[in-house]
Scaffold this active site. Structure first.
Site, PDB file in Angstrom:
ATOM      1  N   TYR A  67       0.848  -1.188   0.000  1.00  0.00           N
ATOM      2  CA  TYR A  67       0.000   0.000   0.000  1.00  0.00           C
ATOM      3  C   TYR A  67       0.887   1.242   0.000  1.00  0.00           C
ATOM      4  CZ  TYR A  67      -3.698  -3.246   1.490  1.00  0.00           C
ATOM      5  OH  TYR A  67      -4.584  -4.298   1.580  1.00  0.00           O
ATOM      6  N   PHE A 216     -13.742  -5.523   1.473  1.00  0.00           N
ATOM      7  CA  PHE A 216     -14.721  -4.864   0.598  1.00  0.00           C
ATOM      8  C   PHE A 216     -16.158  -5.180   1.001  1.00  0.00           C
ATOM      9  CE2 PHE A 216     -11.526  -4.758  -3.128  1.00  0.00           C
ATOM     10  CZ  PHE A 216     -11.035  -3.537  -2.683  1.00  0.00           C
ATOM     11  N   PRO A 217     -16.485  -5.221   2.303  1.00  0.00           N
ATOM     12  CA  PRO A 217     -17.866  -5.564   2.672  1.00  0.00           C
ATOM     13  C   PRO A 217     -18.914  -4.609   2.130  1.00  0.00           C
ATOM     14  CG  PRO A 217     -16.636  -4.764   4.572  1.00  0.00           C
ATOM     15  CD  PRO A 217     -15.642  -4.975   3.476  1.00  0.00           C
TER      16      PRO A 217
END
Length: 308
Positions: A67, A216-217
């Site tokens: 990241y 990614f809920p």
């Protein structure tokens, strides 16, 4: 260091290996710049977000050396080090970033060892709480053997630089393959309203006391699917197991069949010609694209970091 504030978050706590953490965690991926490349636009705001997350009682933060790369780990260290005793920082190994900002795999033994060293350095720790072996690609899980890569992480765990192991973006067969080599404490896969193919896996892991961490809920869900789901509410696997100590997720709803595929991509559309505009000489051509590519953004942020 002392513990963080007393958790008062939805879902209470759950078990991650030998640690008890809040069921709601914080995923730090988007603290980096656009396309998860380079530094954030507002450095101080990014630090404030991390401090606010821990201040609200969250004791589980997810990150990765890719990241930024390195950017998010550096932010976590600057904002929170020395870390609270009850804070668990989960990171990943198994990928890298290319010059165009892509996410190619990097799971050879030497690559994995280098990634663990980088995580130790940027997070400022002697041992990593939890490392997920990142599998598959940007489109989702890929059926492939993982023995060599996972055994490399097991060797590092035995050396004391990793406390717990898990897998991410994995198929059920890969979860079983990892468990045949060494214990895992968590599986981190995409799971949301439109991506529900892990229901059977969630059932099995709950019975085994292995945590399931959905990423990614709230994303990649077509608005029409949400509207349909609200009218046909029915518990999901995560609803069923929400009171159990090994499942980390908020309730979501079931929906009727959606035209998007398992990775949230819409159906393929027929090719459409690009719009044209007339030139002064009467001819026409496709309107030029004036934006920067991800590669341009990567090179620009890299150069800026070097100048700084």
């Amino acid at each position: 260091m002392a513990t963080s504030t007393t958790p008062d978050l939805p879902g209470g706590t759950w078990t991650l290996g030998d640690r008890t953490v809040t069921r709601f965690g914080y995923g730090a991926m988007q603290l980096a710049g656009p396309w998860v490349v380079g530094p954030p636009k507002d450095h101080e705001a990014a630090l404030a977000v991390l401090r606010a997350a821990v201040g609200s009682g969250i004791t589980h933060i997810d990150t990765a050396e890719t990241y930024g790369p390195r950017v998010v780990n550096d932010l976590i260290r600057e904002a929170l080090h020395p870390y609270a005793d009850d804070l668990v920082i989960a990171t990943k190994a198994g990928g890298r970033r290319d010059e165009n900002g892509g996410w190619p795999s990097a799971r050879k033994p030497d690559e994995l060892r280098a990634q663990i060293d980088d995580n130790l350095e940027t997070l400022g720790v002697d041992s990593l709480d939890l490392v997920h072996l990142r599998l598959g690609d940007a489109d989702g899980p890929v059926r492939e053997r993982i023995t060599e890569a996972f055994e490399t992480l097991v060797d590092l765990q035995q050396q004391g630089v990793i406390r717990h192991l898990g897998v991410s973006n994995a198929t059920p067969a890969q979860v079983e393959e990892a468990q045949s080599i060494a214990p895992i404490v968590s599986v981190q896969n995409m799971y949301n309203l439109a991506n529900r193919w892990d229901d059977a896996l969630i059932d099995r892991l709950a019975d085994e006391g292995v945590a399931y961490i959905p990423f990614f809920p709230p994303r990649r869900v077509h608005p029409a699917a949400v509207r349909r789901a609200l009218g046909r509410r029915r518990p999901t696997r995560l609803d069923t197991h929400v009171g159990r100590p090994g499942v980390a997720a908020a309730p979501v709803a079931e929906h009727p069949p959606d035209p998007r595929d398992r990775f949230g991509r819409p159906p393929a559309r027929k090719h459409r010609r690009r719009r044209t505009h007339p030139l002064q000489d009467g001819s026409s051509r496709a309107r030029p694209h004036l934006g920067l590519t991800r590669g341009d953004a990567w090179r620009d942020t890299t150069a800026t970091a070097r100048q700084a």
